[in-house]
Design a protein around this motif. Structure first.
Motif, PDB file in Angstrom:
ATOM      1  N   GLU A 141       0.807  -1.342  -0.040  1.00 40.32           N
ATOM      2  CA  GLU A 141      -0.004   0.168   0.180  1.00 40.32           C
ATOM      3  C   GLU A 141       1.022   1.430  -0.016  1.00 40.32           C
ATOM      4  O   GLU A 141       2.054   1.172   0.528  1.00 40.32           O
ATOM      5  CB  GLU A 141      -0.909   0.087   1.369  1.00 40.32           C
ATOM      6  CG  GLU A 141      -2.010  -1.218   1.337  1.00 40.32           C
ATOM      7  CD  GLU A 141      -2.705  -1.089   2.315  1.00 40.32           C
ATOM      8  OE1 GLU A 141      -3.054   0.181   2.956  1.00 40.32           O
ATOM      9  OE2 GLU A 141      -2.972  -1.974   3.115  1.00 40.32           O
ATOM     10  N   HIS A 143       0.268   5.648   0.732  1.00 40.42           N
ATOM     11  CA  HIS A 143      -0.842   6.224   1.127  1.00 40.42           C
ATOM     12  C   HIS A 143      -0.014   7.890   1.377  1.00 40.42           C
ATOM     13  O   HIS A 143       1.024   8.043   1.795  1.00 40.42           O
ATOM     14  CB  HIS A 143      -1.357   6.163   2.336  1.00 40.42           C
ATOM     15  CG  HIS A 143      -2.188   4.916   2.493  1.00 40.42           C
ATOM     16  ND1 HIS A 143      -3.437   4.776   1.731  1.00 40.42           N
ATOM     17  CD2 HIS A 143      -1.737   3.499   2.983  1.00 40.42           C
ATOM     18  CE1 HIS A 143      -3.589   3.484   2.020  1.00 40.42           C
ATOM     19  NE2 HIS A 143      -2.646   2.643   2.740  1.00 40.42           N
ATOM     20  N   GLU A 147      -5.305  14.677   0.605  1.00 41.04           N
ATOM     21  CA  GLU A 147      -6.114  14.465  -0.720  1.00 41.04           C
ATOM     22  C   GLU A 147      -6.060  15.628  -1.445  1.00 41.04           C
ATOM     23  O   GLU A 147      -5.986  15.497  -2.727  1.00 41.04           O
ATOM     24  CB  GLU A 147      -7.229  13.981  -0.038  1.00 41.04           C
ATOM     25  CG  GLU A 147      -7.128  12.565   0.358  1.00 41.04           C
ATOM     26  CD  GLU A 147      -8.484  12.166   0.820  1.00 41.04           C
ATOM     27  OE1 GLU A 147      -9.701  12.771   0.539  1.00 41.04           O
ATOM     28  OE2 GLU A 147      -8.719  10.960   1.511  1.00 41.04           O
ATOM     29  N   THR A 202       0.933  12.844  -8.471  1.00 41.27           N
ATOM     30  CA  THR A 202       0.948  11.372  -8.300  1.00 41.27           C
ATOM     31  C   THR A 202       2.145  10.799  -7.732  1.00 41.27           C
ATOM     32  O   THR A 202       3.208  11.256  -8.434  1.00 41.27           O
ATOM     33  CB  THR A 202       0.695  10.598  -9.544  1.00 41.27           C
ATOM     34  OG1 THR A 202      -0.701  11.286 -10.425  1.00 41.27           O
ATOM     35  CG2 THR A 202       0.498   9.067  -9.603  1.00 41.27           C
ATOM     36  N   ASP A 212      -0.809   6.546  -5.479  1.00 38.32           N
ATOM     37  CA  ASP A 212      -2.024   7.467  -4.800  1.00 38.32           C
ATOM     38  C   ASP A 212      -1.604   8.815  -5.219  1.00 38.32           C
ATOM     39  O   ASP A 212      -0.632   9.186  -6.029  1.00 38.32           O
ATOM     40  CB  ASP A 212      -1.675   7.615  -3.257  1.00 38.32           C
ATOM     41  CG  ASP A 212      -2.693   7.805  -2.442  1.00 38.32           C
ATOM     42  OD1 ASP A 212      -3.707   8.189  -3.393  1.00 38.32           O
ATOM     43  OD2 ASP A 212      -2.544   8.177  -1.261  1.00 38.32           O
ATOM     44  N   HIS A 213      -2.646   9.808  -5.220  1.00 33.55           N
ATOM     45  CA  HIS A 213      -2.580  10.951  -5.782  1.00 33.55           C
ATOM     46  C   HIS A 213      -3.200  12.113  -4.929  1.00 33.55           C
ATOM     47  O   HIS A 213      -4.096  11.868  -4.053  1.00 33.55           O
ATOM     48  CB  HIS A 213      -3.199  10.983  -7.280  1.00 33.55           C
ATOM     49  CG  HIS A 213      -4.403  10.719  -7.297  1.00 33.55           C
ATOM     50  ND1 HIS A 213      -5.145   9.484  -7.561  1.00 33.55           N
ATOM     51  CD2 HIS A 213      -5.683  11.434  -7.075  1.00 33.55           C
ATOM     52  CE1 HIS A 213      -6.482   9.317  -7.286  1.00 33.55           C
ATOM     53  NE2 HIS A 213      -6.781  10.495  -7.247  1.00 33.55           N
ATOM     54  N   CYS A 214      -2.893  13.263  -5.155  1.00 31.35           N
ATOM     55  CA  CYS A 214      -3.523  14.518  -4.577  1.00 31.35           C
ATOM     56  C   CYS A 214      -3.812  15.726  -5.400  1.00 31.35           C
ATOM     57  O   CYS A 214      -3.222  15.758  -6.624  1.00 31.35           O
ATOM     58  CB  CYS A 214      -3.050  14.724  -2.940  1.00 31.35           C
ATOM     59  SG  CYS A 214      -1.212  15.280  -3.588  1.00 31.35           S
TER      60      CYS A 214
END
Length: 222
Positions: A141, A143, A147, A202, A212-214
């Motif tokens: 994972e 994280h 966000e 990313t 994961d991205h924001c």
């Protein structure tokens, strides 16, 4: 009736000995690790003294066991039948540089590699050899710490990335921006607000390409 221990003593009745052993079961190995094999026999035989004895008729060990470094394999219901009184397995003939085996028969991956290991039932002559492969610890994972974020033009912000597990063999992360003219990002996740607008940052792991991205919104300087 009296129960004879491995040493031949007969100090306890079945009920009193069972109660005594059940009360200390969780700390048997911690109390006297050097005598664990004897204490284990006492726990097994006394705690089951009032139950019909079910003998083993075979052993069922997987042909291949896959582990990661630090991962533990716990033998469970490997003795046939599954309700056999003695479910313990003795492990032997393995490479101790690749895996370790504790007193409870749990196998842990130590370093990458492959080794054979033989499992044998304690009270009956049943055994089987299997292969254990220990692989590098893969990323499962990823994280990011945010966000979305609004940031004023010209400012910078450090995005933090968390990997699971934290001891992954290859923790390298690649960072990218959907629009480098609005928000740039360096190889450590530090972003810089270059122009007004919105861009997506990313993060992607080299191991497995987990992402994961924001969303970053650049606002005017007030």
């Amino acid at each position: 009736a009296l129960i004879l221990s491995k040493y031949g003593h007969s100090s306890y009745t079945p009920d009193s000995l069972r109660v005594r052993l059940e009360a200390t079961a969780t700390s048997l190995y911690d109390l006297e690790p050097d005598n664990a094999q004897y204490m284990g026999w006492g726990l097994l035989n006394a705690a089951n003294a009032l139950q019909p004895f079910v003998g083993a008729t075979g052993i069922s060990i997987p042909d291949v066991i896959e582990l990661e470094i630090g991962q533990v394999y716990i033998p469970d219901n490997l003795i046939i039948p599954s309700n056999a009184t003695d479910q313990r397995i003795k492990w032997s003939n393995y490479n101790a540089n690749i895996i370790s085996v504790d007193l409870r028969g749990r196998i842990m991956g130590i370093s990458t590699g492959e080794t054979q290991i033989t499992g044998t039932s304690y009270n009956d002559d049943y055994s089987k050899t299997c292969t254990i492969r220990v692989n590098t610890t893969a990323v499962r994972e990823l994280h990011l710490s945010i966000e979305q974020l609004s940031i004023a033009l010209g400012n910078t912000y450090q995005i933090e990335a968390t990997l699971i597990p934290s001891n992954a063999a290859n923790p390298t992360i690649r960072w990218s921006s959907s629009n480098g003219n609005i928000v740039s990002v360096n190889s450590r996740g530090l972003i810089t607000a270059i122009a007004e607008g919105t861009a997506t940052i990313t993060a992607a792991t080299v191991d497995g390409n987990i992402t994961d991205h924001c969303t970053i919104t650049v606002t005017p300087i007030v």
